[in-house]
Write a protein that holds these residues in place. Structure first.
Motif, PDB file in Angstrom:
ATOM      1  N   UNK A   1       1.402   8.398   7.495  1.00  0.00           N
ATOM      2  CA  UNK A   1       2.269   7.671   6.567  1.00  0.00           C
ATOM      3  C   UNK A   1       3.505   8.472   6.175  1.00  0.00           C
TER       4      UNK A   1
ATOM      5  N   UNK B   1       9.497   2.886   0.943  1.00  0.00           N
ATOM      6  CA  UNK B   1       8.285   2.092   1.188  1.00  0.00           C
ATOM      7  C   UNK B   1       7.389   2.834   2.178  1.00  0.00           C
ATOM      8  N   UNK B   2       6.066   2.797   1.950  1.00  0.00           N
ATOM      9  CA  UNK B   2       5.176   3.506   2.881  1.00  0.00           C
ATOM     10  C   UNK B   2       5.053   2.752   4.204  1.00  0.00           C
ATOM     11  N   UNK B   3       5.149   3.477   5.295  1.00  0.00           N
ATOM     12  CA  UNK B   3       4.950   2.878   6.623  1.00  0.00           C
ATOM     13  C   UNK B   3       4.134   3.841   7.489  1.00  0.00           C
ATOM     14  N   UNK B   4       3.470   3.274   8.485  1.00  0.00           N
ATOM     15  CA  UNK B   4       2.721   4.087   9.437  1.00  0.00           C
ATOM     16  C   UNK B   4       3.700   4.547  10.520  1.00  0.00           C
TER      17      UNK B   4
ATOM     18  N   UNK C   1       1.684   8.039  -0.476  1.00  0.00           N
ATOM     19  CA  UNK C   1       1.209   6.723  -0.942  1.00  0.00           C
ATOM     20  C   UNK C   1       1.220   6.661  -2.470  1.00  0.00           C
TER      21      UNK C   1
ATOM     22  N   UNK D   1       6.160   1.555  -7.543  1.00  0.00           N
ATOM     23  CA  UNK D   1       5.963   0.101  -7.499  1.00  0.00           C
ATOM     24  C   UNK D   1       5.162  -0.394  -8.702  1.00  0.00           C
TER      25      UNK D   1
ATOM     26  N   UNK E   1      -4.233  -0.334  -2.868  1.00  0.00           N
ATOM     27  CA  UNK E   1      -3.059   0.361  -2.326  1.00  0.00           C
ATOM     28  C   UNK E   1      -3.453   1.457  -1.340  1.00  0.00           C
TER      29      UNK E   1
END
Lengths: 150, 255
Positions: free
Chosen positions: A47, A53-56, A105, A112, A124
């Motif tokens: 991550x 924003x969290x993304x893989x 995260x 958020x 989450x």
């Protein structure tokens, strides 16, 4: 192809293959805090944050971050250290492989939803696996860190 | 995945022209399944710059751009609650930030939760250059549509809805999913069998003609659909799950 983006506050230009994924780009660039776990969008160890924003990163083509802001744990070191103390207090820390992703995260969750409930924390963090600890201790540590609602 | 080039399309026309030129030119939605598919591609065509990431209220329907992420879909107050909840149950947030609604629908994946829940609603798909077809038509049609999916229209309808995903672990593919909507009419959908979701026409017809026996409606659904085996479970177990959850869904939406 040349991809330009902002990495941890610095503008970078990196030559990548058109089908290359961000995880490989970052690790080849020397950012080893981004971990290669399953490399198949299941474990969450890779991550990073793209535009907060969290993304893989194992599943996002590097070409898609052109012009965007990418953050790894290096950009939130103080916050990660504070979270790490909460993890230590709750015994939520063993091998540390998943920690950098957890810290990112939690950073994103805090932005958020600064006061999440237990269920909201669980929802989450569901995509981030830890093979050492189970999840109760991490849940407690994150809750303590965020001062979350019941 | 191997690719020779990556193009950020500046128009749908440009993207469509490239797709028509060669089957080795592929549209990239989120890009998640291109990786899993081990594709060998000439040009990856990215639609990120074409304004397809909006969710808009269009009076009779909500229009969801094909490049809207699953995460945006689950957060939008314009989208029916049951669709948002079904989306929220897919993997983790970092996965859903990448996965797009258009990619999820266009791919006709046998494990899709989104297709199941959308199929229980009145949904139309808009393709460039000029086709509009229902999701039901799209799912039934073999293969993929000759065009670029640009928007998904979810028509507004006062209804009660139910969605259930059955999975072995939280991050696993569902071994079955069920969506039932009761608006002006009933719609019963069962997916992840492990085949792509399908509307249960006999069951839906029985209910819409006044049938009240929900166990019978569930039996009709199971009789008319194909169920298969996978590494996760056998078809016989999927059928048992479908019998239970379709009946339970009908009881819930009829309260």
């Amino acid at each position: 192809m040349l991809v330009k983006f902002n990495l941890n506050g610095l503008d970078v230009e990196i030559n990548v293959k058109p089908g290359e994924y961000l995880l490989d780009t970052l690790r080849n660039y020397g950012v080893k805090s981004v971990k290669k776990g399953c490399d198949g969008s299941s474990c969450g160890a890779c991550t990073v944050l793209v535009d907060d924003k969290p993304v893989l990163s194992c599943s996002l083509l590097t070409a898609k971050v052109e012009g965007h802001k990418v953050m790894t744990v290096e950009s939130i070191q103080d916050e990660a250290a504070a979270l790490s103390e909460c993890f230590s207090r709750e015994g939520a820390d063993q091998c540390g492989f998943c920690n950098a992703a957890f810290a990112l995260m939690v950073h994103a969750l805090k932005k958020e939803n600064p006061h999440p409930t237990d269920e909201e924390i669980k929802d989450y963090m569901v995509g981030n696996l830890c093979r050492c600890t189970g999840y109760q201790s991490q849940q407690k540590a994150i809750k303590a860190f965020l001062g979350g609602k019941k | 995945m191997k690719a020779k080039s990556f193009l950020r399309a500046s128009s749908l026309e440009e993207a469509y022209k490239l797709v028509k030129e060669s089957p080795r030119n592929k549209i990239v939605a989120g890009g998640l399944w291109l990786k899993k598919g081990n594709a060998d591609v000439d040009t990856l065509i990215d639609l990120s710059l074409l304004g397809l990431e909006k969710i808009e209220d269009k009076k009779d329907y909500v229009e969801v751009g094909a490049m809207v992420s699953q995460r945006e879909l689950e957060k939008s107050p314009l989208v029916p609650e049951v669709i948002r909840e079904a989306t929220k149950a897919i993997m983790g947030p970092a996965f859903r930030e990448i996965a797009t609604v258009g990619g999820s629908v266009y791919g006709k994946y046998g494990f899709s939760d989104i297709i199941t829940v959308l199929l229980a609603h009145h949904v139309e798909l808009v393709f460039y250059p000029e086709a509009v077809i229902t999701l039901d038509e799209y799912v039934k049609k073999p293969g993929f549509y000759d065009g670029i999916l640009t928007n998904i229209r979810i028509f507004k309808d006062k209804n009660k809805a139910y969605f259930k995903k059955v999975e072995i672990t939280a991050l696993d593919y569902p071994i079955l999913n069920v969506a039932v909507v009761k608006g002006k009419e009933y719609k019963v959908v069962v997916g992840s069998r492990p085949l792509v979701a399908a509307l249960c026409e006999n069951s839906t017809k029985y209910l819409n003609e006044g049938g009240k026996d929900f166990a019978k409606a569930a039996e009709l659904a199971v009789e008319e659909l194909k169920f298969g085996d996978s590494i996760a479970t056998k078809s016989a177990y999927r059928k048992q799950l479908a019998l239970t959850y379709v009946r339970r869904a009908l009881e819930e939406v009829s309260k």
